[in-house]
Structure formats: structure tokens, C-alpha cells
Design an enzyme around this catalytic site. Structure first.
Site, short mmCIF file in Angstrom:
data_model
loop_
_atom_site.label_atom_id
_atom_site.label_comp_id
_atom_site.label_asym_id
_atom_site.label_seq_id
_atom_site.Cartn_x
_atom_site.Cartn_y
_atom_site.Cartn_z
N LYS A 220 0.81 -1.22 0.00
CA LYS A 220 0.00 0.00 0.00
C LYS A 220 0.84 1.27 0.00
CE LYS A 220 -4.34 -1.90 1.48
NZ LYS A 220 -5.39 -2.03 2.50
N ARG A 254 -3.48 -10.02 5.00
CA ARG A 254 -3.86 -10.11 3.58
C ARG A 254 -2.68 -9.61 2.75
NH1 ARG A 254 -5.96 -6.59 -0.20
NH2 ARG A 254 -7.47 -7.43 -1.66
#
Ligand code: YH5
Length: 273
Positions: A220, A254
């Protein structure tokens, strides 16, 4: 702690790795539907070989700035992948906020719903309640198209944890057993770097909600901001972030890079078990 997940019962006394499988045409350069399908299935099988405990299949990108896709398009993307993975040994999560996609995906063999909208869509609670699937309730502020424009909170930790607590109550009232629930603070979903770091530092506010926590940090932007790395060069920082989340009691991480995350968590397990 255990997670009831359709026909599976996941033992969360050791952290689990959820491998990301995107079934969006732009994740496969060929652009052809059939090749994208084959590539997604092959990628899923590789992630299992690498040690993924769960697969997360998504047909609509929820990255910042991503445009929504129609329900039919999303179904056309994910259902053939679920069919192709029918025999697989690990639970499959369907990454969607659309109740009809949840319903058809669960009927096609998925045993978990990963909803960035925390079952707030009309009918979503009922669809999940009528199955034995697990569900991850995630916090976000705003919609993917605009969520990174002006993230704003009076107090990030209490606002996110209060929201997640409300969604746990809503799920319970709809008849979803608490053993089927996960929560996720939603890193990057309408949060500044400061918000994301505060959430990672104060993970206990979320684990205190009494259901397992899932953390999604892989590749991210916040990790790019910290390191100056482009998205293709964020494996090491993503592994570091996953390990930090696990050390702060995340039950599931995740991730895109399953093999590398498995290695890192083995070091953790060797000490903690
Ligand atoms: C999550 O945290 N995230 S999709 C931007 C990137 C890289 C990755 C700029 N679905 C989560 O993975 N579901 C997504 O580079 C999720 N938790 C749960 N439960 C966004 C994503 C990504 C975005």
C-alpha cells in the site's frame, strides 16, 4: 481462537496468511477474458503452494481512484475462477460489497466474504446470515473514488473501533454468530499516513473488540511513503508490515507476497509457539 468459515474451522492460534487474487483485466496484460481467467486460477494455485491459508478473490478494484464495475461484470469475472478452484484445499474469500455477488459466490464455493463496506449494503447482512460463511467487516471513510482526498477524524482509533463495534452488533442482530466474524481497520481506506500508523501502533483497540483482526498493508501507498519505493518494489516493506501486524495480534494478514510472508512468520512462530 477459531473462525467458522463454511465447511472449514480455521485455527487462529497461529497467524494465517490470506493471499490476494485479483481478477481484474488490468492485472493481466493480455486483456483477454479467457487468459485472465486462466492466469487468475494459476496464480491462486501458486499462492496455495507457497503456503497461503486463505485466498481472497476480487473482481472489482477498491484501490484509491478505482472505478466501480457492474454487478454482471463482477460476476463474470469471479464465478469462473471459483468454479476453477472448486477442489481447492483452503477456504476462499470473495472480496465484494455487492450482496448478489456475495450470494452467487458463496453458492459457487466461497466460504468467506471480505467486505470493505462491512455489510452496509441493503440485503448484505441477510445474504451472509443465510449461509455458514465467515465475514470480514472493514472500516473505510468515503468511497474508493475519493477516499484519499480529505481523510478527517476527530480521533481515529475510537472512530474506527466504534464503527467496527457497531457492525459486529449489526451482524449479531442479523443472526451471524460471532465465531464467523473478523474485523479490519482498513489501512489506506480514507486514512492519511498518520492515521494508518496510529492504527498499526494501537492494534489492541481493535483486538479488544473480541473477534479476530485482519490486517491488509501489502504494497500500500503508506509503505511507499515511508520507504520511497514504487509499488513493484514494496515486498520487503510489506513483509515487515505484516510481521508488525502479527506481533500486535492480527490473526490474518492479507498479502500479495505469500512466500516471503510465510518465511517471516516462521521466524515469529519459532519464537512464539
Ligand atoms: C484491506 O486492507 N485492501 S484492496 C493500493 C495499493 C496496493 C494494494 C497503491 N481489500 C484491503 O490491497 N480487504 C483491499 O498500492 C481489502 N482489508 C480487506 N479486508 C486495496 C489494496 C491495495 C491498494
Amino acid at each position: 481462537m477459531f473462525l467458522l468459515c463454511g465447511k472449514f474451522k480455521l485455527d487462529l492460534s497461529q497467524p494465517k496468511i490470506m493471499g490476494i487474487v485479483n481478477v481484474t483485466p488490468d492485472s493481466f496484460s493480455d486483456g483477454g477474458k479467457h487468459l485472465a481467467l486462466e492466469a487468475a486460477i494459476a496464480h491462486a494455485r501458486r499462492l496455495i503452494e507457497e503456503g497461503a491459508d486463505i485466498l481472497d478473490i476480487g473482481g472489482e478494484s477498491t484501490r484509491p481512484g478505482a472505478e466501480p464495475v457492474s454487478e454482471q461484470e463482477e460476476l463474470d469475472r469471479v464465478l469462473p475462477v471459483l468454479e476453477g478452484l472448486r477442489d481447492i484445499s483452503v477456504p476462499i474469500s470473495i472480496d465484494t460489497y455487492k450482496p448478489e455477488v456475495m450470494r452467487q459466490a458463496l453458492a459457487a464455493g466461497a466460504s468467506m466474504v471480505n467486505d470493505v463496506n462491512a455489510l452496509q449494503a441493503a440485503g448484505a447482512l441477510d445474504v451472509v446470515a443465510q449461509t455458514a460463511a465467515a465475514v470480514c467487516l472493514m472500516h473505510k471513510q468515503g468511497a474508493p473514488q475519493n477516499m484519499q482526498q480529505q481523510p478527517h477524524y476527530q480521533e481515529i482509533i475510537s472512530e474506527v473501533s466504534n464503527f467496527l463495534r457497531e457492525r459486529i452488533v449489526a451482524a449479531a442482530e442479523a443472526g451471524i454468530a460471532s465465531e464467523r466474524l473478523l474485523v479490519d481497520p482498513g489501512f489506506g481506506f480514507g486514512k492519511t499516513l498518520g492515521h494508518n500508523l496510529a492504527m498499526l501502533k494501537n492494534m489492541q483497540a481493535f483486538t479488544a473488540l473480541g473477534v479476530p483482526v485482519l490486517a491488509g498493508l501489502s504494497r500500500k501507498s503508506m509503505l511507499g511513503t515511508i520507504t520511497g519505493r514504487e509499488v513493484g518494489e514494496r515486498v520487503a516493506v510489506s513483509v515487515a508490515a505484516a510481521l508488525i501486524a502479527v506481533q500486535r495480534d492480527a490473526s490474518i494478514v492479507r498479502v500479495h507476497d505469500v512466500r516471503e510472508t510465510v518465511d517471516a512468520l516462521r521466524v515469529w512462530s519459532a519464537i512464539e509457539r
